[in-house]
Design an enzyme around this catalytic site. Structure first.
Site, PDB file in Angstrom:
ATOM      1  N   ASN A 117      -9.895  -3.478   2.373  1.00 42.68           N
ATOM      2  CA  ASN A 117      -9.567  -3.484   0.882  1.00 42.68           C
ATOM      3  C   ASN A 117     -10.776  -3.087   0.071  1.00 42.68           C
ATOM      4  OD1 ASN A 117      -6.841  -3.740   0.886  1.00 42.68           O
ATOM      5  ND2 ASN A 117      -7.406  -6.088   1.385  1.00 42.68           N
TER       6      ASN A 117
ATOM      7  N   HIS B  20       0.649  -1.375  -0.039  1.00 39.45           N
ATOM      8  CA  HIS B  20      -0.074  -0.049  -0.002  1.00 39.45           C
ATOM      9  C   HIS B  20       0.922   1.197   0.079  1.00 39.45           C
ATOM     10  CE1 HIS B  20      -3.625  -2.382   0.729  1.00 39.45           C
ATOM     11  NE2 HIS B  20      -3.140  -3.009   1.798  1.00 39.45           N
TER      12      HIS B  20
END
EC number: 1.11.1.6
Length: 495
Positions: free
Chosen positions: A128, A55
């Site tokens: 997510n 990320h």
């Protein structure tokens, strides 16, 4: 007379010349006593902090969460205590596999992390844009990272490494299928749903517990990019999703999401056909319908990206009374890894960085037992107050009224094989495949073939076999797109 601010050193001394170094004569060497040059370069050499291992490329914004439905029968959390209650929040969206300079429009999962500044402390809900994950045991975390990132020899992304890892785990097919659908490349962060993914728990003021899953549904509508559109977007603007989010907020076109929960009782969990804490599976909405909780709006861009987005730190250990964890192995693993990664990246006192401070409580009301550490800059390091417990002054008193209800656990300590407990890998990806239209199914085939370029025949056969077990048409379609005769694939091998 200029009204511009005057240049100083980091410690406030006036700088007489910002362009010309101090030298021994007009053409002589630099002098080490040019303190401003030394300060500038020393700081520049240390500007970049470690990027997130996953990320790394992200965007964020501040906003407001508003309760729209009463769920106090499930939770005593103050954030949900009454309809209409508002709580400040921060959201960070991201890609997963790419580095900090990666393009936004790549086929990849998107991170979806939320921080709520509640009046009982910060609550971080990490997730997510997909409701599942590639596997269900955190011992595989590091290997996933290695497989989807750069090859140690070539320093290039490797489809072979990626797909070899994925196809070695039959439980990964559900996540892989989602990634190969149209939703594998969202048009932007504003146009995608989000999920807490893990199973969490809630408990009410009677100590009654339920298991929950969180869903965040975009109010802007789902929009995705086809591969050719994504390629053009990357060529024209590598920050397409970040730009879209930032400009929408600047133009007061504030994006919104509605938050829902699915609820499963402890009795239902005991009788559930699959492990209800398995991150590779969803709970069917027909059995566990969505219950509306609230709506949140992002309405303020950060004033400084590094300060508020790059230094934002999320950890699922940041919870509040009324919300708790579950036996989900992946969640249990993240309880350690997230906080540990932030302590490495930002330091042990990263909770004092403005974006991470417990704004809803007030920094002046924080009474931690922890002291010292690099960059302890706020709260006067608790001054000269008592720093041990127990003590005679009553400092650091417990708050027993916030004890959680007990969770019954049983069994011997052992490395239990998930596959012996549940090998139902293919039901849900097959069902997902059949929910797609014929055109969408064809795009899954095409996307899969494109993404698998550069992989070995062994890996391709393995994936075809998994797809076939989920749905025969799924396997046949992928085989055809790869130019492989389905009759040449051993479909009975148990991977």
């Amino acid at each position: 007379m200029s009204n511009n601010k005057k240049l100083t050193s980091l410690f406030g001394a006036p700088v007489s010349d910002r362009e010309n170094s101090m030298t021994a004569g007009p053409r002589g060497p630099l002098l080490m006593q040019d303190w401003y040059f030394l300060e500038q370069m020393a700081h520049f050499d240390r500007e970049v902090i470690p990027e997130r291992r996953m990320h790394a490329k992200g965007s964020g914004a501040f906003g407001t969460f508003t309760v729209t439905n009463d769920i106090t029968q499930y939770t005593s959390a103050s954030i949900f205590s009454e309809v209409g209650k508002q709580t400040e929040m921060f959201a960070r969206f991201s890609t997963v596999a790419g580095e900090r300079g990666a393009a936004d429009a790549e086929r990849d999962i998107r991170g979806f992390a939320l921080k709520f500044y509640t009046d009982e402390g910060n609550w971080d809900l990490v997730g997510n844009n997909t409701p599942v994950f590639f596997f269900r045991d955190p011992k595989l975390f590091a290997s996933l990272n290695h497989a989807i990132k750069r090859d140690p020899r070539t320093n290039m992304r490797s489809a072979q490494n990626n797909w070899d890892f994925w196809t070695s785990l039959p439980e990964a097919l559900h996540q892989v299928t989602i990634l190969m659908t149209d939703r594998g490349i969202p048009k932007g962060f504003r146009n995608m749903h989000g999920f807490g993914s893990h199973t969490y728990s809630m408990y009410n003021d009677k100590g009654e517990r339920v298991w929950v899953k969180f869903h965040h549904r975009t109010q802007q509508g789902i929009e995705n990019l086809q591969p050719d559109e994504a390629a053009r977007t990357i060529a024209e603007d590598r920050e397409s999703s970040q730009r879209d989010l930032f400009e929408a907020i600047e133009n007061k076109d504030y994006p919104k999401w509605k938050t829902y929960i699915q609820v499963m009782t402890e009795e239902q969990a005991r009788n559930h056909k699959d492990n209800p804490f398995d991150l590779t599976k969803v709970w069917y909405k027909g059995d566990y319908p969505l219950i509306e909780v609230g709506e949140w709006e992002l309405n303020r861009n950060p004033d400084n990206y590094f300060q508020d987005v790059e230094q934002a730190a999320f950890a699922p250990t940041n919870i509040v009374p009324g919300i708790d964890f579950s036996p989900d192995r992946m969640l249990q693993g993240r309880l350690f890894s997230y906080g540990d990664a932030q302590r490495y990246r930002l330091g042990v006192n990263h909770w004092q960085i403005p974006v991470n401070q417990p704004k809803g409580v007030g920094i002046e009301n924080i009474c931690p037992f922890s002291r010292d550490g690099q960059m302890r800059i706020l709260d006067n390091n608790q001054g000269g107050s008592t720093h041990y417990y127990p003590n005679s002054e009553g400092a650091f008193e417990d708050q027993p009224e916030f004890k959680k209800p007990g969770l019954k656990v049983e069994g011997e300590a052992y490395e239990y094989d998930f596959r012996e407990d549940d090998d139902n890998y293919f039901e849900q990806p097959g069902r997902l495949f059949r929910l797609q239209s014929k055109e969408q199914q064809e795009r899954i085939f095409e996307n899969t073939a494109n993404e698998m370029q550069g992989t070995t025949l062994e890996v391709q056969h393995r994936h075809i076999r998994h797809c076939y077990k989920a749905d025969s048409e799924y396997g046949k379609g992928v085989a055809k797109a790869l130019g492989i005769d389905i009759n040449d694939v051993d479909l009975e091998v148990k991977d």
